[in-house]
Design a protein around this motif. Sequence first.
Motif, PDB file in Angstrom:
ATOM      1  N   GLU A  47      33.054  31.031  32.658  1.00  0.00           N
ATOM      2  CA  GLU A  47      33.917  29.908  32.304  1.00  0.00           C
ATOM      3  C   GLU A  47      34.160  29.867  30.783  1.00  0.00           C
ATOM      4  O   GLU A  47      35.287  29.685  30.330  1.00  0.00           O
ATOM      5  N   LYS A  48      33.091  30.062  30.022  1.00  0.00           N
ATOM      6  CA  LYS A  48      33.216  30.058  28.563  1.00  0.00           C
ATOM      7  C   LYS A  48      34.078  31.213  28.076  1.00  0.00           C
ATOM      8  O   LYS A  48      34.869  31.066  27.147  1.00  0.00           O
ATOM      9  N   ILE A  49      33.935  32.359  28.721  1.00  0.00           N
ATOM     10  CA  ILE A  49      34.724  33.537  28.333  1.00  0.00           C
ATOM     11  C   ILE A  49      36.215  33.266  28.596  1.00  0.00           C
ATOM     12  O   ILE A  49      37.079  33.572  27.767  1.00  0.00           O
ATOM     13  N   PRO A  55      43.057  32.522  30.290  1.00  0.00           N
ATOM     14  CA  PRO A  55      42.914  32.859  31.719  1.00  0.00           C
ATOM     15  C   PRO A  55      43.289  34.305  32.050  1.00  0.00           C
ATOM     16  O   PRO A  55      42.857  34.829  33.080  1.00  0.00           O
ATOM     17  N   HIS A  56      44.086  34.965  31.175  1.00  0.00           N
ATOM     18  CA  HIS A  56      44.497  36.343  31.473  1.00  0.00           C
ATOM     19  C   HIS A  56      43.322  37.316  31.454  1.00  0.00           C
ATOM     20  O   HIS A  56      43.455  38.460  31.859  1.00  0.00           O
ATOM     21  N   ILE A  57      42.152  36.831  31.004  1.00  0.00           N
ATOM     22  CA  ILE A  57      40.972  37.700  30.966  1.00  0.00           C
ATOM     23  C   ILE A  57      40.346  37.823  32.375  1.00  0.00           C
ATOM     24  O   ILE A  57      39.462  38.637  32.598  1.00  0.00           O
ATOM     25  N   HIS A  63      37.674  37.336  38.961  1.00  0.00           N
ATOM     26  CA  HIS A  63      36.642  38.182  38.360  1.00  0.00           C
ATOM     27  C   HIS A  63      37.050  38.533  36.936  1.00  0.00           C
ATOM     28  O   HIS A  63      38.235  38.578  36.605  1.00  0.00           O
ATOM     29  N   LEU A  64      36.031  38.828  36.124  1.00  0.00           N
ATOM     30  CA  LEU A  64      36.298  39.248  34.753  1.00  0.00           C
ATOM     31  C   LEU A  64      37.041  40.592  34.755  1.00  0.00           C
ATOM     32  O   LEU A  64      36.641  41.522  35.439  1.00  0.00           O
ATOM     33  N   ASN A  65      38.126  40.646  34.000  1.00  0.00           N
ATOM     34  CA  ASN A  65      38.844  41.913  33.830  1.00  0.00           C
ATOM     35  C   ASN A  65      38.169  42.680  32.690  1.00  0.00           C
ATOM     36  O   ASN A  65      38.447  42.470  31.513  1.00  0.00           O
TER      37      ASN A  65
END
Length: 195
Positions: A47-49, A55-57, A63-65
């Motif tokens: 969430e912090k990331i 959000p494009h990450i 899932h994390l890209n």
Amino acid sequence: MLTIGITGGIGSGKSTVTDFFAQLGIAIVDADIVARNIVAPGTACLEKIALHFGPHILDHNGHLNRRKLRDIIFTQPSERAWLEQLTHPLIQEATQHALSLTTSPYRIYTAPLLLEVGQNTRVDRVLIVDVPEALQLARAGARDGATSESIRAIMNSQWSREQRLAKADDIIDNSRDITHTKTQVETLHQQYLKL
Ligand code: ADP
């Protein structure tokens, strides 16, 4: 409890060797799996990331890209520092927790960058899985379908074979067939049981 740290370059055979130890009933804590779990969907860390990078990450499944994130942190040292101050303590804590749950006669912590990030001080012995660089390239290439250029780039971000071997307490030569490697694991297993 005795903790053995396993490391080696990309394609050296860490997973292969670790699987053999697991078959002998030894508990394995894998740094890659720990690192993946702390950024799983629904975690506060992810969430912090997403708040920080946007959000494009995230991919469409939430899932994390990782590729996008890697591209950002490889080119922007300050973003890398931000990410590391967030994730490193969490990885540390999750690793300690995973290790504390192990119950086998000794345990294994496997980490591609064990030496590079100085985690060798947290294990009792360092076991290096060793092959010549040409074999690393050939095997990692066959496994991942990657170009030798991209594998070279990863190899360049890791310590050299000589640097690694200089820190070894134990070495498995994985340059021959699988049976030869398995025999070395069984020999080390007997030694570790006695320590
Ligand atoms: P790492 O985890 O260090 O990146 P792997 O254990 O995945 O390396 O091994 C890389 C590739 O080489 C895998 O496809 C694996 O099956 C293969 N491999 C590993 N050891 C041997 C060996 N002794 N002989 C032939 N192929 C091997």
